[in-house]
Design a protein around this motif. Structure first.
Motif, PDB file in Angstrom:
ATOM      1  N   PHE A 304       0.784  -1.157   0.050  1.00  8.90           N
ATOM      2  CA  PHE A 304      -0.159  -0.019  -0.109  1.00  8.90           C
ATOM      3  C   PHE A 304       0.930   1.300   0.154  1.00  8.90           C
ATOM      4  O   PHE A 304       0.547   2.274  -0.744  1.00  8.90           O
ATOM      5  N   MET A 305       1.950   1.158   0.717  1.00  8.75           N
ATOM      6  CA  MET A 305       2.835   2.334   0.895  1.00  8.75           C
ATOM      7  C   MET A 305       3.797   2.581  -0.397  1.00  8.75           C
ATOM      8  O   MET A 305       4.683   3.442  -0.267  1.00  8.75           O
ATOM      9  N   ASP A 306       3.789   1.467  -1.299  1.00 10.08           N
ATOM     10  CA  ASP A 306       4.694   1.656  -2.543  1.00 10.08           C
ATOM     11  C   ASP A 306       6.046   1.529  -1.962  1.00 10.08           C
ATOM     12  O   ASP A 306       7.167   1.679  -2.438  1.00 10.08           O
ATOM     13  N   ILE A 307       6.304   0.592  -0.910  1.00 10.36           N
ATOM     14  CA  ILE A 307       7.608   0.211  -0.265  1.00 10.36           C
ATOM     15  C   ILE A 307       8.022  -0.950  -0.881  1.00 10.36           C
ATOM     16  O   ILE A 307       7.510  -2.094  -0.912  1.00 10.36           O
ATOM     17  N   PRO A 308       9.108  -1.081  -1.836  1.00  8.52           N
ATOM     18  CA  PRO A 308       9.508  -2.124  -2.813  1.00  8.52           C
ATOM     19  C   PRO A 308      10.010  -3.186  -1.778  1.00  8.52           C
ATOM     20  O   PRO A 308      10.640  -2.998  -0.699  1.00  8.52           O
ATOM     21  N   ASP A 309       9.576  -4.510  -2.026  1.00  6.24           N
ATOM     22  CA  ASP A 309       9.939  -5.517  -1.182  1.00  6.24           C
ATOM     23  C   ASP A 309      11.248  -6.066  -2.110  1.00  6.24           C
ATOM     24  O   ASP A 309      11.171  -7.196  -2.852  1.00  6.24           O
ATOM     25  N   VAL A 310      12.487  -5.521  -1.721  1.00  7.81           N
ATOM     26  CA  VAL A 310      13.513  -5.464  -2.649  1.00  7.81           C
ATOM     27  C   VAL A 310      14.099  -7.056  -2.578  1.00  7.81           C
ATOM     28  O   VAL A 310      14.268  -7.741  -1.082  1.00  7.81           O
ATOM     29  N   ILE A 311      14.593  -7.634  -3.453  1.00 12.57           N
ATOM     30  CA  ILE A 311      15.474  -8.881  -3.333  1.00 12.57           C
ATOM     31  C   ILE A 311      16.924  -8.734  -3.062  1.00 12.57           C
ATOM     32  O   ILE A 311      17.426  -7.957  -3.792  1.00 12.57           O
ATOM     33  N   VAL A 312      17.576  -9.183  -1.746  1.00 14.30           N
ATOM     34  CA  VAL A 312      18.818  -8.918  -1.674  1.00 14.30           C
ATOM     35  C   VAL A 312      19.612 -10.471  -1.551  1.00 14.30           C
ATOM     36  O   VAL A 312      18.983 -11.419  -1.176  1.00 14.30           O
ATOM     37  N   HIS A 313      20.720 -10.289  -1.445  1.00  7.04           N
ATOM     38  CA  HIS A 313      21.740 -11.568  -1.302  1.00  7.04           C
ATOM     39  C   HIS A 313      22.599 -11.307   0.008  1.00  7.04           C
ATOM     40  O   HIS A 313      23.108 -10.006  -0.101  1.00  7.04           O
ATOM     41  N   VAL A 314      22.840 -12.131   0.609  1.00  2.20           N
ATOM     42  CA  VAL A 314      23.546 -12.026   1.870  1.00  2.20           C
ATOM     43  C   VAL A 314      25.098 -11.562   1.779  1.00  2.20           C
ATOM     44  O   VAL A 314      25.313 -10.619   2.655  1.00  2.20           O
ATOM     45  N   ASP A 315      25.515 -11.806   0.639  1.00  5.04           N
ATOM     46  CA  ASP A 315      26.860 -11.234   0.475  1.00  5.04           C
ATOM     47  C   ASP A 315      27.004  -9.838   0.401  1.00  5.04           C
ATOM     48  O   ASP A 315      27.777  -9.132   0.790  1.00  5.04           O
ATOM     49  N   TYR A 316      26.100  -9.232  -0.477  1.00  2.00           N
ATOM     50  CA  TYR A 316      26.033  -7.751  -0.691  1.00  2.00           C
ATOM     51  C   TYR A 316      25.564  -7.148   0.282  1.00  2.00           C
ATOM     52  O   TYR A 316      25.680  -6.047   0.725  1.00  2.00           O
ATOM     53  N   VAL A 317      24.745  -7.568   1.249  1.00  2.00           N
ATOM     54  CA  VAL A 317      24.007  -6.906   2.394  1.00  2.00           C
ATOM     55  C   VAL A 317      25.406  -6.576   3.213  1.00  2.00           C
ATOM     56  O   VAL A 317      25.452  -5.747   3.949  1.00  2.00           O
ATOM     57  N   GLU A 318      26.088  -7.722   3.518  1.00  2.00           N
ATOM     58  CA  GLU A 318      27.329  -7.708   4.446  1.00  2.00           C
ATOM     59  C   GLU A 318      28.321  -6.809   4.007  1.00  2.00           C
ATOM     60  O   GLU A 318      28.833  -6.086   4.839  1.00  2.00           O
ATOM     61  N   ASN A 319      28.438  -6.912   2.646  1.00  2.00           N
ATOM     62  CA  ASN A 319      29.280  -5.881   2.141  1.00  2.00           C
ATOM     63  C   ASN A 319      28.991  -4.490   2.352  1.00  2.00           C
ATOM     64  O   ASN A 319      29.795  -3.518   2.641  1.00  2.00           O
TER      65      ASN A 319
END
Length: 329
Positions: A304-319
């Motif tokens: 409803f709030m147009d907040i994207p439910d983004v797809i992420v990978h653990v490596d990039y998040v940790e980087n």
């Protein structure tokens, strides 16, 4: 600064002054009821009646009838009265939308009034019992649409704009922050930027400790995110490097449901207003009933709030978290 709400209020009070007002036939002298309130008292009664139930209120039925009769005569006095009696419930919402989405408040309020008047015109046949509620709901909807139309397409971008910290020394996230991810054709590069932004945001917010535990469970196989769909939607080749199970949706970090108070706060409205919309069947998405309380799906709220439910990978998040912490996790 005087805005459209204030102009309506000033115009109506200029018409009626401090004298008695008749909402039955519009003429105090021609009315069979001898006691009439001042406009200030009528205004207060109309607001209270609207909070209880605008659709079932005799006072609101009288106001709407007077508005229709005034329209037939080519006047706008009672239409202004109706607007003046519903705009008080717009004030806090318009201020919250303006603050949360960084939109000019006067523009939001003008759009709300214009939309309420469109509903008034569209329901001109007869006197629909719910016309007040329809005007209020439409005005709420347009306020959120206006706010979201000029806000960032990504929640992470929005939150980064609110933070004033300088990027960590040697970090390349400062360059990424000005890139529109949606315009990048290389899916792997876009995925990397999204993941690093997300990790940076979590680190700066002091939340990465909990996320690190989530990542450990993923790496050990004790837990997975929405793996298959995430990789399919992403179209990334990274699953060949570290496996499909290392992807997850950002919403996987949140609880599945939150209480109505928290959801209303995110939407920028009072919990009481949210309850009224639910009771009237006008809440913008389904909610679950838990005894006397309501539970709101986080994913439905994000949609409803147009907040994207983004797809992420653990490596990039940790980087990204490593960059934000200056290279130390």
């Amino acid at each position: 600064m005087v805005d459209i709400f204030d102009r309506i209020e000033l115009a109506v009070r200029d018409i009626f002054g401090e004298g008695p007002v008749c909402v039955h036939v519009g003429d105090v002298k021609g009315c069979g009821i001898k006691r009439h309130p001042t406009y200030s008292a009528l205004h207060s009664d109309a607001i209270r009646a609207g909070v209880r139930s605008g659709s079932a209120s005799r006072l609101w039925e009288s106001l709407i009838t007077m508005g229709r009769l005034c329209d037939l005569d080519g006047g706008d006095t009672w239409r202004l009265v109706i607007l003046d009696c519903i705009t008080p419930c717009f004030r806090s919402l318009s201020s919250n939308v303006s603050r949360e989405f960084r939109v000019d408040r006067s523009d939001i309020r003008s759009a709300m009034v214009a939309t309420a008047l469109e509903v008034w015109a569209d329901t001109s046949t007869g006197v629909p019992r719910r016309v007040r509620d329809l005007m209020v709901k439409a005005a709420f909807d347009v306020a959120f649409r206006r706010g979201k139309a000029v806000s960032s397409d990504c929640l992470i971008d929005d939150l980064e704009l609110l933070r004033c910290e300088a990027p960590a020394q040697g970090s390349d996230l400062s360059a990424h922050s000005i890139i529109d991810v949606n315009g990048i054709r290389d899916a792997d590069v876009a995925e990397q930027i999204r993941g690093e932004r997300f990790g940076s945001l979590l680190q700066r917010s002091g939340c990465f400790g909990a996320v690190a535990g989530f990542h450990s469970e993923i790496r050990s196989g004790r837990r997975t995110g929405s793996v298959g769909q995430a990789v399919e939607v992403s179209g990334s080749t990274r699953s060949r490097i570290s496996g499909r199970s290392s992807y997850y949706y950002s919403s996987d970090l949140y609880p599945s449901f939150v209480g109505l108070l928290e959801a209303a706060s995110v939407m920028g409205i009072a919990e009481s207003a949210a309850r009224r919309l639910i009771r009237a069947g006008q809440f913008p998405f389904p909610v679950a009933r838990a005894g006397r309380s309501y539970m709101v799906s986080v994913r439905a709220l994000m949609h409803f709030m147009d907040i994207p439910d983004v797809i992420v990978h653990v490596d990039y998040v940790e980087n990204g978290a490593t960059h934000a912490s200056g290279g130390v996790r």
